[in-house]
Design a protein around this motif. Sequence first.
Motif, mmCIF file in Angstrom:
data_model
loop_
_atom_site.group_PDB
_atom_site.id
_atom_site.type_symbol
_atom_site.label_atom_id
_atom_site.label_comp_id
_atom_site.label_asym_id
_atom_site.label_seq_id
_atom_site.Cartn_x
_atom_site.Cartn_y
_atom_site.Cartn_z
ATOM 1 N N ALA A 148 -4.343 -0.436 5.633
ATOM 2 C CA ALA A 148 -3.127 -0.972 5.017
ATOM 3 C C ALA A 148 -1.914 -0.729 5.910
ATOM 4 C CB ALA A 148 -2.918 -0.342 3.638
ATOM 5 N N LEU A 149 -1.833 0.459 6.503
ATOM 6 C CA LEU A 149 -0.706 0.768 7.383
ATOM 7 C C LEU A 149 -0.739 -0.095 8.640
ATOM 8 C CD1 LEU A 149 -0.668 4.650 7.025
ATOM 9 C CD2 LEU A 149 0.956 3.021 6.032
ATOM 10 N N ALA A 150 -1.913 -0.233 9.243
ATOM 11 C CA ALA A 150 -2.027 -1.068 10.446
ATOM 12 C C ALA A 150 -1.641 -2.511 10.125
ATOM 13 C CB ALA A 150 -3.448 -0.999 11.006
ATOM 14 N N LEU A 151 -2.133 -3.031 9.018
ATOM 15 C CA LEU A 151 -1.813 -4.413 8.642
ATOM 16 C C LEU A 151 -0.328 -4.590 8.340
ATOM 17 C CD1 LEU A 151 -4.936 -5.300 6.462
ATOM 18 C CD2 LEU A 151 -4.381 -6.140 8.769
ATOM 19 N N ALA A 152 0.266 -3.599 7.683
ATOM 20 C CA ALA A 152 1.701 -3.675 7.400
ATOM 21 C C ALA A 152 2.501 -3.693 8.698
ATOM 22 C CB ALA A 152 2.131 -2.502 6.519
ATOM 23 N N LEU A 153 2.090 -2.889 9.665
ATOM 24 C CA LEU A 153 2.805 -2.849 10.939
ATOM 25 C C LEU A 153 2.571 -4.116 11.762
ATOM 26 C CD1 LEU A 153 2.297 0.874 11.979
ATOM 27 C CD2 LEU A 153 4.342 -0.180 11.023
ATOM 28 N N ILE A 154 1.434 -4.758 11.550
ATOM 29 C CA ILE A 154 1.143 -6.002 12.267
ATOM 30 C C ILE A 154 1.887 -7.178 11.624
ATOM 31 C CG2 ILE A 154 -0.663 -7.713 12.748
ATOM 32 C CD1 ILE A 154 -2.624 -5.285 13.014
ATOM 33 N N TRP A 155 1.741 -7.337 10.308
ATOM 34 C CA TRP A 155 2.227 -8.544 9.642
ATOM 35 C C TRP A 155 3.577 -8.409 8.966
ATOM 36 C CZ3 TRP A 155 -3.382 -8.945 7.871
ATOM 37 C CH2 TRP A 155 -4.105 -9.716 8.781
ATOM 38 N N LEU A 168 -5.790 1.945 14.058
ATOM 39 C CA LEU A 168 -7.067 1.246 14.261
ATOM 40 C C LEU A 168 -8.127 2.175 14.856
ATOM 41 C CD1 LEU A 168 -5.842 -2.239 15.543
ATOM 42 C CD2 LEU A 168 -6.659 -1.631 13.238
ATOM 43 N N ILE A 169 -7.740 3.006 15.802
ATOM 44 C CA ILE A 169 -8.688 3.963 16.390
ATOM 45 C C ILE A 169 -9.107 4.993 15.342
ATOM 46 C CG2 ILE A 169 -8.909 5.823 18.100
ATOM 47 C CD1 ILE A 169 -7.074 4.034 19.926
ATOM 48 N N THR A 170 -8.168 5.395 14.506
ATOM 49 C CA THR A 170 -8.495 6.345 13.436
ATOM 50 C C THR A 170 -9.502 5.738 12.459
ATOM 51 O OG1 THR A 170 -6.330 7.379 13.643
ATOM 52 C CG2 THR A 170 -7.521 7.789 11.600
ATOM 53 N N ILE A 171 -9.346 4.466 12.154
ATOM 54 C CA ILE A 171 -10.317 3.784 11.285
ATOM 55 C C ILE A 171 -11.701 3.832 11.924
ATOM 56 C CG2 ILE A 171 -11.039 1.521 10.396
ATOM 57 C CD1 ILE A 171 -8.001 0.882 10.102
ATOM 58 N N ALA A 194 3.113 -1.245 18.625
ATOM 59 C CA ALA A 194 1.732 -1.473 19.071
ATOM 60 C C ALA A 194 0.999 -0.154 19.260
ATOM 61 C CB ALA A 194 1.724 -2.282 20.368
ATOM 62 N N SER A 195 1.695 0.867 19.751
ATOM 63 C CA SER A 195 1.034 2.164 19.935
ATOM 64 C C SER A 195 0.640 2.764 18.589
ATOM 65 C CB SER A 195 1.914 3.126 20.737
ATOM 66 O OG SER A 195 3.023 3.564 19.978
ATOM 67 N N LEU A 196 1.486 2.589 17.588
ATOM 68 C CA LEU A 196 1.149 3.096 16.253
ATOM 69 C C LEU A 196 -0.010 2.308 15.631
ATOM 70 C CD1 LEU A 196 4.668 3.781 14.744
ATOM 71 C CD2 LEU A 196 3.038 5.432 15.665
ATOM 72 N N ILE A 197 0.005 1.007 15.820
ATOM 73 C CA ILE A 197 -1.104 0.189 15.316
ATOM 74 C C ILE A 197 -2.403 0.650 15.953
ATOM 75 C CG2 ILE A 197 -2.082 -2.152 15.329
ATOM 76 C CD1 ILE A 197 0.907 -3.144 15.148
ATOM 77 N N ALA A 198 -2.380 0.916 17.246
ATOM 78 C CA ALA A 198 -3.578 1.401 17.944
ATOM 79 C C ALA A 198 -4.041 2.725 17.371
ATOM 80 C CB ALA A 198 -3.303 1.527 19.445
ATOM 81 N N VAL A 199 -3.113 3.620 17.075
ATOM 82 C CA VAL A 199 -3.483 4.920 16.483
ATOM 83 C C VAL A 199 -4.238 4.696 15.186
ATOM 84 C CG1 VAL A 199 -2.563 6.980 15.332
ATOM 85 C CG2 VAL A 199 -1.684 6.309 17.567
ATOM 86 N N ALA A 256 -11.086 6.187 1.250
ATOM 87 C CA ALA A 256 -9.670 6.055 0.885
ATOM 88 C C ALA A 256 -8.788 6.193 2.126
ATOM 89 C CB ALA A 256 -9.294 7.108 -0.153
ATOM 90 N N GLY A 257 -9.131 7.107 3.016
ATOM 91 C CA GLY A 257 -8.382 7.267 4.262
ATOM 92 C C GLY A 257 -8.466 6.033 5.137
ATOM 93 N N VAL A 258 -9.658 5.458 5.217
ATOM 94 C CA VAL A 258 -9.845 4.227 6.001
ATOM 95 C C VAL A 258 -9.022 3.092 5.388
ATOM 96 C CG1 VAL A 258 -11.537 2.441 6.597
ATOM 97 C CG2 VAL A 258 -12.084 4.853 6.977
ATOM 98 N N ALA A 259 -9.037 2.988 4.066
ATOM 99 C CA ALA A 259 -8.263 1.939 3.396
ATOM 100 C C ALA A 259 -6.764 2.121 3.645
ATOM 101 C CB ALA A 259 -8.563 1.936 1.897
ATOM 102 N N LEU A 260 -6.291 3.360 3.580
ATOM 103 C CA LEU A 260 -4.882 3.631 3.842
ATOM 104 C C LEU A 260 -4.524 3.292 5.291
ATOM 105 C CD1 LEU A 260 -2.111 4.727 3.008
ATOM 106 C CD2 LEU A 260 -2.953 7.021 3.567
ATOM 107 N N ASP A 261 -5.366 3.717 6.221
ATOM 108 C CA ASP A 261 -5.126 3.404 7.635
ATOM 109 C C ASP A 261 -5.095 1.899 7.870
ATOM 110 O OD1 ASP A 261 -4.994 6.097 8.270
ATOM 111 O OD2 ASP A 261 -7.077 6.218 8.940
#
Length: 138
Positions: free
Chosen positions: A77-84, A35-38, A28-33, A70-75
């Motif tokens: 994708a990473l958040a979604l991968a960590l969530i789902w 999402l906040i970065t986005i 969850a802490s990584l997902i927050a990182v 591209a950075g937002v898209a990568l962020d």
Amino acid sequence: MTLPAMTSPAMPTALRPHSPDDARLLRASLIAVWLITIAASLLECNGQSLALLRQGGVHSLPLAHALIAAGVALDAALALALIWRPGRAAYALAAASVIGLTLTATALLPALWLHPIGPLSKNLPILAILAVLWKRAP
């Protein structure tokens, strides 16, 4: 002086993730990182994000905006991968992305390693968290 191994009883209990709740908290802490970065990237698209790219030698506005997107898209994708789809593949992808972006930022703006807020040095504990999660994943 030797440091205790990651599984050593000498390591403080607070530093040993040993329950599913610990892993969920780390994830969850990584997902927050991410999402906040986005949010920060989008809100500062024409501010700090653009300024950093210009400092790194990217002076074309369309290219800068494409890199931010591209950075937002990568962020995302990473958040979604960590969530789902949390698991070794997601953690490895996240670690590879962190390493790649850290190397890129280092090449463009090596002074970020000396920044008092530590925008690049913060990637070291993120990689450690990803390593712990990867090791604990089934």
